[in-house]
Design an enzyme around this catalytic site. Structure first.
Site, PDB file in Angstrom:
ATOM      1  CE  LYS A 138      18.764 145.890 -26.401  1.00  0.00           C
ATOM      2  NZ  LYS A 138      19.968 145.426 -25.768  1.00  0.00           N
ATOM      3  CD  GLN A 165      21.103 142.482 -23.933  1.00  0.00           C
ATOM      4  OE1 GLN A 165      20.643 142.942 -24.969  1.00  0.00           O
ATOM      5  NE2 GLN A 165      21.197 143.195 -22.824  1.00  0.00           N
ATOM      6  CG  ASP A 180      25.486 148.045 -27.355  1.00  0.00           C
ATOM      7  OD1 ASP A 180      24.432 148.667 -27.160  1.00  0.00           O
ATOM      8  OD2 ASP A 180      25.647 146.847 -27.037  1.00  0.00           O
TER       9      ASP A 180
END
Ligand code: NAP
Length: 281
Positions: free
Chosen positions: A51, A95, A118
């Site tokens: 990422k 995460q 997200d």
């Protein structure tokens, strides 16, 4: 047709890079993505590294904050609140999975919904299911872009989604409904998955069982998107038996090189959108 997710993701990243350059000259600022990693989970470390690499490649400000696995929940929540108030940070991603002592729901709900790249915040989940503007979870978002590469108009198609997770199955269902598909959502209690799949024009497999979907589950000409990433003795495989299914389907994504690369590209896209929305306020 084998749907090339690597190529599609590279094209999307190159469009995003141009967009970032335009935003830089317009606002004299660039979108910033902050990723928080708690603990030493090996796959998470790889995802976070990828990422970060991709964010830098398209010109975003990228920051990774790493904490040990025994981090106090309060420290994490305070850090998220601080990032919420930092105007240089456009998007925040924590995460997953988190260590067990940290309440995932609390963490997700603490992230400002305007920085929730997200798309997991209840406000974004609600907006998506109401058909309003929202951050869209990156993997289903990537799947829908890949589907559109095969067929621009999905209206009236019968889609079968295998799996009902908040991460994949449920948001995927909402995206397919938005495209006017008729959607069947299936899960571990579904009685006859093969029969359900045989009716599908589109199959999205997001289960976590290696090669669950077989060639004789596929209607001729169906489009099959494989979200699964399963580590096996013979390497990474999806939830779809690629060798069998690719002989029957009109189009199928490989694993690796299908949905995976699109997930990260969509994360970058979401970060840029959060930045644009914040600027327009
Ligand atoms: P998850 O939270 O474990 O959900 C799995 C879903 O599959 C559940 O809804 C479960 O049903 C259903 N299921 C389990 N066994 C089944 C069966 N025999 N028949 C039908 N449905 C069944 O998984 P997830 O987080 O959505 O991830 C799914 C897969 O995608 C994993 O392999 C993961 O590694 C991969 N993944 C890939 C990406 C990417 O970027 N490509 C991103 C995220 C995840 P119940 O609800 O009834 O338990």
């Amino acid at each position: 047709m084998i749907i090339d997710g690597k190529k599609a993701a590279a094209e999307l990243r190159s469009e995003l890079k141009k967009k970032v350059d335009e935003l830089k000259s317009k606002y004299n600022a660039v979108p910033g993505l902050t990723v928080i990693l708690v603990g030493e989970d090996a796959p998470s470390k790889i995802y976070v590294r990828n990422k970060e690499k991709s964010a830098v490649e398209v010109g975003l400000n990228s920051e990774v904050i790493k904490y040990p696995a025994d981090l106090e929940e309060k420290v994490l929540l305070d850090k998220i609140r601080e990032l919420n108030n930092n105007e240089k940070v456009s998007g925040i991603l924590v995460q997953l999975p988190l260590p067990k002592h940290i309440n995932k729901r609390k963490v997700i709900e603490t992230i400002a919904h305007g920085k929730d790249v997200d798309g997991f915040h209840p406000m974004n989940v609600g907006n998506l299911s109401s058909g309003y503007d929202s951050s869209i979870p990156c993997t289903p978002f990537g799947c829908s872009l890949l589907l559109k590469q095969v067929e621009k108009n999905l209206s009236g198609k019968h889609a079968v989604v295998i799996g009902r997770s908040n991460l994949n199955g449920k948001p995927m269902t909402q995206l397919l409904l938005k495209e006017n598909c008729t959607v069947t959502i299936t899960h571990s209690r579904t009685k006859d998955l093969k029969t359900e799949c045989l009716r599908a024009d589109i199959i999205i497999a997001a289960v976590g069982i290696p090669k669950l979907v077989k060639g004789d589950w596929i209607k001729k000409g169906a489009i099959v998107i494989d979200v699964g990433i399963n580590k096996t003795d013979s390497g990474l495989v999806g939830d779809v038996d690629f060798d069998e299914v690719s002989k029957v389907a009109k189009a199928v994504t490989p694993v690796p090189g299908g949905v995976g690369p699109m997930t990260i590209a969509c994360l970058l896209n979401n970060t840029i959108e959060c930045f644009q929305k914040a600027q327009s306020k």
